[in-house]
Design a protein around this motif. Sequence first.
Motif, short mmCIF file in Angstrom:
data_model
loop_
_atom_site.label_atom_id
_atom_site.label_comp_id
_atom_site.label_asym_id
_atom_site.label_seq_id
_atom_site.Cartn_x
_atom_site.Cartn_y
_atom_site.Cartn_z
N ASP A 1 9.46 -16.33 5.10
CA ASP A 1 8.18 -15.94 4.50
C ASP A 1 8.41 -14.98 3.33
O ASP A 1 7.84 -15.13 2.25
CB ASP A 1 7.29 -15.24 5.53
CG ASP A 1 6.85 -16.16 6.66
OD1 ASP A 1 6.84 -17.38 6.47
OD2 ASP A 1 6.52 -15.63 7.75
N VAL A 2 9.25 -13.97 3.58
CA VAL A 2 9.52 -12.94 2.57
C VAL A 2 10.36 -13.52 1.44
O VAL A 2 10.12 -13.23 0.26
CB VAL A 2 10.23 -11.73 3.21
CG1 VAL A 2 10.47 -10.64 2.17
CG2 VAL A 2 9.42 -11.19 4.38
N ILE B 1 -4.30 -9.18 -6.89
CA ILE B 1 -3.92 -8.23 -5.84
C ILE B 1 -2.64 -7.52 -6.25
O ILE B 1 -1.74 -8.12 -6.84
CB ILE B 1 -3.73 -8.94 -4.49
CG1 ILE B 1 -5.02 -9.69 -4.11
CG2 ILE B 1 -3.35 -7.95 -3.39
CD1 ILE B 1 -4.90 -10.51 -2.86
N GLU B 2 -2.55 -6.23 -5.93
CA GLU B 2 -1.37 -5.45 -6.27
C GLU B 2 -0.13 -6.05 -5.63
O GLU B 2 -0.14 -6.45 -4.46
CB GLU B 2 -1.54 -4.00 -5.79
CG GLU B 2 -2.57 -3.20 -6.56
CD GLU B 2 -2.15 -2.96 -8.00
OE1 GLU B 2 -0.93 -2.87 -8.26
OE2 GLU B 2 -3.03 -2.86 -8.87
N LEU B 3 0.95 -6.11 -6.40
CA LEU B 3 2.21 -6.69 -5.93
C LEU B 3 2.72 -6.03 -4.65
O LEU B 3 3.12 -6.72 -3.70
CB LEU B 3 3.26 -6.57 -7.03
CG LEU B 3 4.65 -7.16 -6.73
CD1 LEU B 3 4.56 -8.66 -6.54
CD2 LEU B 3 5.62 -6.83 -7.85
N ASP B 4 2.68 -4.70 -4.60
CA ASP B 4 3.17 -3.98 -3.42
C ASP B 4 2.33 -4.29 -2.18
O ASP B 4 2.85 -4.33 -1.07
CB ASP B 4 3.17 -2.47 -3.67
CG ASP B 4 4.33 -2.04 -4.58
OD1 ASP B 4 5.27 -2.85 -4.73
OD2 ASP B 4 4.27 -0.93 -5.13
N GLU B 5 1.05 -4.50 -2.38
CA GLU B 5 0.17 -4.80 -1.25
C GLU B 5 0.49 -6.18 -0.68
O GLU B 5 0.56 -6.35 0.54
CB GLU B 5 -1.29 -4.73 -1.69
CG GLU B 5 -2.27 -4.88 -0.52
CD GLU B 5 -3.71 -4.72 -0.96
OE1 GLU B 5 -4.59 -4.79 -0.08
OE2 GLU B 5 -3.96 -4.52 -2.16
N ILE B 6 0.69 -7.16 -1.55
CA ILE B 6 1.07 -8.50 -1.09
C ILE B 6 2.41 -8.44 -0.36
O ILE B 6 2.57 -8.97 0.74
CB ILE B 6 1.17 -9.48 -2.26
CG1 ILE B 6 -0.16 -9.60 -2.99
CG2 ILE B 6 1.60 -10.87 -1.76
CD1 ILE B 6 -0.10 -10.42 -4.27
N LYS B 7 3.37 -7.77 -0.99
CA LYS B 7 4.72 -7.70 -0.42
C LYS B 7 4.72 -7.07 0.97
O LYS B 7 5.34 -7.59 1.90
CB LYS B 7 5.63 -6.89 -1.35
CG LYS B 7 7.08 -6.82 -0.89
CD LYS B 7 7.91 -5.90 -1.77
CE LYS B 7 8.09 -6.46 -3.16
NZ LYS B 7 9.03 -5.63 -3.97
N SER B 8 4.01 -5.96 1.11
CA SER B 8 4.01 -5.27 2.40
C SER B 8 3.34 -6.10 3.49
O SER B 8 3.76 -6.08 4.65
CB SER B 8 3.33 -3.91 2.28
OG SER B 8 1.97 -4.06 1.90
#
Length: 344
Positions: free
Chosen positions: A282-283, A81-88
Amino acid sequence: MFCCLGRKKRDNEMEKKNCKKEMVERFILQNCKSNEDDSLNESLDESNMIIINDVNNQHKQKPWSGIQWQMIIQTKSLNQIELDEIKSNIRFGILQNLRPATWFWITDIKNTQMIKHSSNIYQKLKSCESQYDQQIFKCIKQMDKKYNDLVFDILRAYANYDVEIGFVKGIEQIVEYLIQQLDPEQYKNLDYSYNQFNRMCDYYEQMVFWMTIHILFNLNYRRILKQNVSFIETDKFKNTLMPQIKCLIEQLQVKISDLIETPLLFYFWKQLKKEDFNRLFDVFLFEGESILLQILLKFLKISEELVCQFQTLADLKIFLNQTLIPFGISKIEKSNQKLMNFIL
């Protein structure tokens, strides 16, 4: 014949052990099911959309629902999964009953930490005496007695695992927090089989241990706790400070790390409400210390005018360590902003 009976007995014991492990793993994923009260609203308005930076353009994407989180945890690995997608999606918020499974997934400890060692290493580590046993015992006396034995076992195992550092004050706070958040008792009403557990089962106990390893090694908190190293002193952070605050610090002839008395993880733990800190944690698990530095900068920015009015080091330290976050939150609430939207 006796040999056959002995082998059969061992096979039965192994089968029971595997069944218990499978039950626990199944429990983690079963509890990814979203409660109706907790589930994310599928009909989110524009203001609740997450902005994700795409290669070519920016587009708006709804955050994952509880069911989507469940399917992703079961079928995908982090690198799929794209890093930005997981992060958001993590920043948008994780449902309470999703937290154990999500933490295990985003830290990827099964494929990073546990795979490096034999399956029974934790049992061996906690069963061996440690030179830090007395120090650990004294440190946990003030904790919730419900978790004392469990905290002691995990801290002893860590002390035996990390021969360089062993045990330093602060690790016990991380372990206790993880235990409180992952304790199966708070989820037992979601699955009848968990009514039989009086304390955290072996599987969860090991997961807390490996998550502690993740925080201390992968997120570098062992260095912060042992050597009192603060990333606040990095040039990158100091260069992003507001000029007026930077000037004030230079006038007082102190380091920024001298003003903030505790590691940033504990700093926010002390000053944020429980539910807000849980979301921040979580973040933090995924992004590390950098997110804490970014948030500190935001609160310094919003309180810049007041911070620059302090004339003495003592008064400034009291404000930063006791009042900065509550003061910033009060300003955020007055502007009708949501705290976590401001922070993340």
